[in-house]
Design a protein around this motif. Structure first.
Motif, PDB file in Angstrom:
ATOM      1  N   PHE A  72     -22.746  26.512  23.108  1.00 11.62           N
ATOM      2  CA  PHE A  72     -23.228  25.798  21.699  1.00 11.62           C
ATOM      3  C   PHE A  72     -23.439  27.030  20.821  1.00 11.62           C
ATOM      4  CE2 PHE A  72     -22.893  21.788  23.407  1.00 11.62           C
ATOM      5  CZ  PHE A  72     -23.383  20.920  22.584  1.00 11.62           C
ATOM      6  N   SER A  73     -22.759  28.099  20.995  1.00 10.19           N
ATOM      7  CA  SER A  73     -23.097  29.389  20.176  1.00 10.19           C
ATOM      8  C   SER A  73     -23.046  29.008  18.619  1.00 10.19           C
ATOM      9  CB  SER A  73     -22.099  30.427  20.494  1.00 10.19           C
ATOM     10  OG  SER A  73     -22.163  30.601  21.757  1.00 10.19           O
ATOM     11  N   TYR A  74     -22.097  28.161  18.192  1.00  9.23           N
ATOM     12  CA  TYR A  74     -22.145  27.979  16.777  1.00  9.23           C
ATOM     13  C   TYR A  74     -23.390  27.312  16.074  1.00  9.23           C
ATOM     14  CZ  TYR A  74     -17.837  29.960  15.466  1.00  9.23           C
ATOM     15  OH  TYR A  74     -16.858  30.698  14.880  1.00  9.23           O
ATOM     16  N   VAL A  75     -24.192  26.608  16.762  1.00  9.56           N
ATOM     17  CA  VAL A  75     -25.429  25.977  16.446  1.00  9.56           C
ATOM     18  C   VAL A  75     -26.313  27.001  16.139  1.00  9.56           C
ATOM     19  CG1 VAL A  75     -27.240  24.410  16.897  1.00  9.56           C
ATOM     20  CG2 VAL A  75     -24.599  23.823  17.657  1.00  9.56           C
ATOM     21  N   GLU A  76     -26.476  28.064  16.900  1.00 10.43           N
ATOM     22  CA  GLU A  76     -27.156  29.167  16.911  1.00 10.43           C
ATOM     23  C   GLU A  76     -26.711  30.003  15.620  1.00 10.43           C
ATOM     24  OE1 GLU A  76     -28.709  33.276  19.306  1.00 10.43           O
ATOM     25  OE2 GLU A  76     -26.547  32.673  19.320  1.00 10.43           O
ATOM     26  N   LEU A  77     -25.540  29.873  15.181  1.00  8.66           N
ATOM     27  CA  LEU A  77     -25.117  30.676  13.977  1.00  8.66           C
ATOM     28  C   LEU A  77     -25.302  29.719  12.701  1.00  8.66           C
ATOM     29  CD1 LEU A  77     -23.197  32.921  13.175  1.00  8.66           C
ATOM     30  CD2 LEU A  77     -21.507  31.323  12.910  1.00  8.66           C
ATOM     31  N   ALA A  78     -25.578  28.638  12.902  1.00  5.30           N
ATOM     32  CA  ALA A  78     -25.998  27.591  11.746  1.00  5.30           C
ATOM     33  C   ALA A  78     -27.555  27.897  11.521  1.00  5.30           C
ATOM     34  CB  ALA A  78     -25.778  26.200  12.082  1.00  5.30           C
ATOM     35  N   VAL A  79     -28.333  28.524  12.317  1.00  4.22           N
ATOM     36  CA  VAL A  79     -29.654  28.608  11.910  1.00  4.22           C
ATOM     37  C   VAL A  79     -29.621  29.760  10.810  1.00  4.22           C
ATOM     38  CG1 VAL A  79     -31.885  29.707  12.938  1.00  4.22           C
ATOM     39  CG2 VAL A  79     -30.660  27.972  14.453  1.00  4.22           C
ATOM     40  N   LEU A 236     -29.816  37.992  17.396  1.00  2.00           N
ATOM     41  CA  LEU A 236     -29.901  38.691  16.251  1.00  2.00           C
ATOM     42  C   LEU A 236     -28.545  38.836  15.257  1.00  2.00           C
ATOM     43  CD1 LEU A 236     -32.024  41.853  17.248  1.00  2.00           C
ATOM     44  CD2 LEU A 236     -32.668  39.725  16.033  1.00  2.00           C
ATOM     45  N   THR A 237     -27.355  38.710  15.912  1.00  6.78           N
ATOM     46  CA  THR A 237     -26.330  38.776  15.268  1.00  6.78           C
ATOM     47  C   THR A 237     -26.095  37.328  14.546  1.00  6.78           C
ATOM     48  OG1 THR A 237     -25.326  40.295  16.659  1.00  6.78           O
ATOM     49  CG2 THR A 237     -23.793  39.417  15.281  1.00  6.78           C
ATOM     50  N   ALA A 238     -26.276  36.331  15.409  1.00  5.27           N
ATOM     51  CA  ALA A 238     -26.042  35.098  14.595  1.00  5.27           C
ATOM     52  C   ALA A 238     -27.226  34.706  13.503  1.00  5.27           C
ATOM     53  CB  ALA A 238     -26.248  34.046  15.722  1.00  5.27           C
ATOM     54  N   VAL A 239     -28.209  35.025  13.723  1.00  7.08           N
ATOM     55  CA  VAL A 239     -29.267  34.735  12.828  1.00  7.08           C
ATOM     56  C   VAL A 239     -29.331  35.676  11.446  1.00  7.08           C
ATOM     57  CG1 VAL A 239     -31.624  34.397  12.634  1.00  7.08           C
ATOM     58  CG2 VAL A 239     -30.794  33.579  14.537  1.00  7.08           C
ATOM     59  N   ILE A 240     -29.502  37.000  11.828  1.00  7.02           N
ATOM     60  CA  ILE A 240     -29.279  37.968  10.685  1.00  7.02           C
ATOM     61  C   ILE A 240     -27.894  38.016  10.048  1.00  7.02           C
ATOM     62  CG2 ILE A 240     -29.972  40.298  10.029  1.00  7.02           C
ATOM     63  CD1 ILE A 240     -31.895  40.363  12.431  1.00  7.02           C
ATOM     64  N   GLY A 241     -27.072  38.322  10.916  1.00  4.35           N
ATOM     65  CA  GLY A 241     -25.583  38.387  10.359  1.00  4.35           C
ATOM     66  C   GLY A 241     -25.242  37.138   9.887  1.00  4.35           C
ATOM     67  N   LEU A 245     -24.150  36.409   6.129  1.00  2.00           N
ATOM     68  CA  LEU A 245     -22.678  36.159   5.952  1.00  2.00           C
ATOM     69  C   LEU A 245     -22.602  34.998   5.029  1.00  2.00           C
ATOM     70  CD1 LEU A 245     -19.455  35.951   6.609  1.00  2.00           C
ATOM     71  CD2 LEU A 245     -20.121  34.648   8.703  1.00  2.00           C
ATOM     72  N   THR A 246     -23.520  33.930   5.406  1.00  2.00           N
ATOM     73  CA  THR A 246     -23.655  32.593   4.337  1.00  2.00           C
ATOM     74  C   THR A 246     -24.173  32.908   2.988  1.00  2.00           C
ATOM     75  OG1 THR A 246     -23.763  30.468   4.519  1.00  2.00           O
ATOM     76  CG2 THR A 246     -25.970  31.600   4.914  1.00  2.00           C
ATOM     77  N   ILE A 280     -24.153  21.339   8.208  1.00  2.00           N
ATOM     78  CA  ILE A 280     -23.090  22.277   9.072  1.00  2.00           C
ATOM     79  C   ILE A 280     -23.752  22.292  10.529  1.00  2.00           C
ATOM     80  CG2 ILE A 280     -23.693  24.318   8.763  1.00  2.00           C
ATOM     81  CD1 ILE A 280     -20.374  22.980   8.370  1.00  2.00           C
ATOM     82  N   MET A 281     -25.039  22.418  10.794  1.00  2.00           N
ATOM     83  CA  MET A 281     -25.570  22.274  12.160  1.00  2.00           C
ATOM     84  C   MET A 281     -25.376  21.371  12.886  1.00  2.00           C
ATOM     85  SD  MET A 281     -29.643  23.503  12.669  1.00  2.00           S
ATOM     86  CE  MET A 281     -29.745  24.572  11.646  1.00  2.00           C
ATOM     87  N   VAL A 282     -25.562  19.999  12.280  1.00  2.00           N
ATOM     88  CA  VAL A 282     -25.255  18.663  12.947  1.00  2.00           C
ATOM     89  C   VAL A 282     -23.751  18.687  13.195  1.00  2.00           C
ATOM     90  CG1 VAL A 282     -25.156  16.309  12.675  1.00  2.00           C
ATOM     91  CG2 VAL A 282     -27.055  17.550  11.863  1.00  2.00           C
ATOM     92  N   GLN A 283     -22.919  19.447  12.476  1.00  2.00           N
ATOM     93  CA  GLN A 283     -21.540  19.171  12.665  1.00  2.00           C
ATOM     94  C   GLN A 283     -21.083  20.374  13.823  1.00  2.00           C
ATOM     95  OE1 GLN A 283     -18.074  20.097   9.835  1.00  2.00           O
ATOM     96  NE2 GLN A 283     -18.802  18.272   8.848  1.00  2.00           N
ATOM     97  N   PHE A 284     -21.651  21.461  13.583  1.00  2.00           N
ATOM     98  CA  PHE A 284     -21.322  22.375  14.809  1.00  2.00           C
ATOM     99  C   PHE A 284     -21.882  21.741  16.221  1.00  2.00           C
ATOM    100  CE2 PHE A 284     -21.464  26.256  12.165  1.00  2.00           C
ATOM    101  CZ  PHE A 284     -20.162  26.330  11.766  1.00  2.00           C
ATOM    102  N   ALA A 285     -22.758  21.269  16.258  1.00  2.00           N
ATOM    103  CA  ALA A 285     -23.627  20.470  17.349  1.00  2.00           C
ATOM    104  C   ALA A 285     -22.665  19.494  17.930  1.00  2.00           C
ATOM    105  CB  ALA A 285     -24.843  19.986  17.127  1.00  2.00           C
ATOM    106  N   LEU A 286     -22.114  18.867  17.053  1.00  2.00           N
ATOM    107  CA  LEU A 286     -21.117  17.550  17.497  1.00  2.00           C
ATOM    108  C   LEU A 286     -19.846  17.815  17.947  1.00  2.00           C
ATOM    109  CD1 LEU A 286     -20.393  14.504  17.397  1.00  2.00           C
ATOM    110  CD2 LEU A 286     -19.634  14.750  15.058  1.00  2.00           C
ATOM    111  N   PHE A 287     -19.191  18.752  17.568  1.00  4.70           N
ATOM    112  CA  PHE A 287     -18.058  19.425  17.923  1.00  4.70           C
ATOM    113  C   PHE A 287     -18.147  20.253  19.080  1.00  4.70           C
ATOM    114  CE2 PHE A 287     -16.652  18.274  13.539  1.00  4.70           C
ATOM    115  CZ  PHE A 287     -15.586  17.731  13.899  1.00  4.70           C
TER     116      PHE A 287
END
Length: 500
Positions: A72-79, A236-241, A245-246, A280-287
């Protein structure tokens, strides 16, 4: 019979969305109405339009594939996305609502002059074409699979051409208002499709399958171990980066900023921006859940053992081969909805930036209002033709398209976001400093992207934006120190970008 029904559902969808888009768009009286929907759209509709624009087909078919091969890596990115969009809402958005902006880059024109504004617009145009080309190609994948099963050998170019033609049908006439309302409807379709797939898969996975997926780490959200610089899903990459990025994608990219500018007020714009991060966090979790359940259903089988060439084909193959007649056609229509929602947004923003940033600000072209509206529509059609050509560049890619699309966009976000922050943080910075820093950042980012590897792997895409921002601020700041001191650019009300 099964394939005929599916094709009938897809064709019906294409016709229906074009008609609905035209009906909901109303009548545009000016180019400003065409670009910003008369600044009258409700925040919740804009919020869903932002989500539909940014996720599109890449989320629908690629995120399940990423979860199938990972977690579920993309949920982490959504944070990180939530942090970044909150900063955008309170730091950058007030700049855009200060005047009658239709383009994010008008602030750069006001602060640094028309050359920096034009350069930023050109950078946006090129990178948006490349990134949107990936998305458009991704939307053609399940359609080609379906047509192949039906015995029709149709190449990707023809499929892309048809998708684009239908999208242009309502975008050309309806402008931003048609884009936002069709995005809202199309997002509902593909999210509903994902929920249906979760329900179907949940009935096919027993307790042992759920346990196996859990033990294999398929439901893991946060990754605290492993390399940071070349792993886009490290914490750290997902949260800070991801946050930086966003900030680049939602604070300096005309594709998203134009959506926010169609809100009724700054307050509504902030609701739409921050709300989109939660959605987008919910959507990442769903997919991601779809991908994890597919892994459990298949017993962890590899992509090659399933007769597929990449993880991007796993979800489309399930839709076409495992769902009941008609339902699979509806799910493919949902993927088309994601593609068309993103494409319509891109076409409208490309047209806007071309006329507002290049035509009016850079070249000084100021036609009559009626002429501007007609040219805006012609430009939408012209960009559609160019988009089809760009989409054909990605038919041989083996990387997950969601990663490829984000990487392409992130190469320019650092320079774009850095230019905005330079204007805010370095009062001495002038047009020469900004222009030089922008060009330097693009060159440095390109060199790093093409020639720098860490342990044999490229730098993770979220870090490209961080790198770009740092280079822009350092170079722009140093140049500002050696140039004569001057008063900062005026901060009063800017000139409208198009005749009001």
């Amino acid at each position: 019979m099964h394939d005929i029904v599916n094709l009938a559902v897809i064709v019906a969808y294409l016709v229906a969305i074009a008609v609905i888009g035209l009906k909901l768009s109303g009548r545009q009286r000016s180019a400003t109405d065409y670009f910003t929907g008369e600044r009258s759209l409700p925040w919740w509709a804009v919020m869903f339009s932002i989500v539909a624009t940014e996720t599109s087909t890449l989320t629908v078919i690629s995120v399940p594939g990423v979860a199938y091969g990972g977690s579920f890596s993309y949920v982490e990115l959504a944070v990180g996305y939530l942090i970044g969009r909150t900063l955008v809402a309170f730091v950058l958005m007030p700049l855009y609502f200060r005047g009658d902006f239709v383009s994010a880059y008008q602030y750069l024109g006001l602060r640094f002059g028309r050359h920096t504004q034009g350069l930023a617009s050109l950078t946006f145009l090129v990178t948006r074409l490349l990134a949107e080309g990936v998305r458009l190609f991704a939307g053609a994948i399940p359609i080609k699979l379906l047509l192949t099963e039906f015995g029709l050998d149709v190449n990707y170019f023809v499929i892309v051409l048809v998708i684009t033609a239908v999208t242009v049908a309502y975008t050309y006439v309806g402008g931003m208002k048609a884009v936002v309302w069709t995005d809202f409807l199309q997002m509902g379709l593909y999210v509903a499709g994902a929920i249906v797939c979760v329900v179907v898969l949940a009935t096919q996975v027993d307790g042992a399958g759920w346990a196996a997926a859990w033990d294999a780490g398929k439901f893991t959200v946060f990754q605290f171990d492993g390399p940071i610089l070349n792993n886009p899903y490290a914490f750290l990459t997902a949260v800070i980066g991801g946050a930086v990025l966003t900030m680049g994608s939602h604070g300096s990219d005309q594709l998203i900023v134009q959506r926010v500018l169609s809100c009724r007020s700054l307050s509504d714009g902030r609701k739409a921006m921050i709300g989109s991060a939660l959605a987008i966090m919910v959507q990442f979790a769903l997919f991601s859940l779809v991908g994890a359940l597919l892994w459990a259903r298949n017993g962890g089988a590899s992509v090659t053992s399933l007769g597929l060439s990449s993880t991007d084909e796993i979800f489309p193959a399930f839709i076409l081969n495992e769902l009941p007649m008609g339902l699979s056609g509806l799910l493919v229509a949902g993927i088309l909805a994601a593609t068309m929602g993103s494409l319509s947004s891109a076409l409208n923003s490309l047209s806007t930036s071309t006329l507002a940033d290049l035509g009016r600000a850079w070249l000084g072209w100021r036609p009559a209002e009626g002429t501007m509206l007609r040219v805006a529509r012609w430009m939408t059609g012209a960009w559609a033709v160019i988009m089809v050509a760009f989409a054909s560049l990605f038919t041989s890619s083996k990387d997950p398209v969601v990663v490829l699309g984000l990487a392409i966009a992130s190469y320019a976000y650092g320079a774009l976001l850095g230019a905005f922050l330079l204007g805010l943080l370095v009062r001495r910075a002038d047009g020469v400093a900004a222009f030089t820093a922008f060009v330097t950042t693009l060159v440095v980012t390109l060199v790093v992207a093409l020639g720098v590897s860490i342990d044999g792997k490229a730098l993770a895409f979220p870090w490209f934006v961080v790198l770009g921002v740092v280079v822009t601020l350092v170079v722009g700041g140093l140049i500002s120190l050696v140039r004569p001191r001057r008063d900062p650019a005026p901060t009063g009300e800017p000139e409208p970008a198009v005749p009001a």
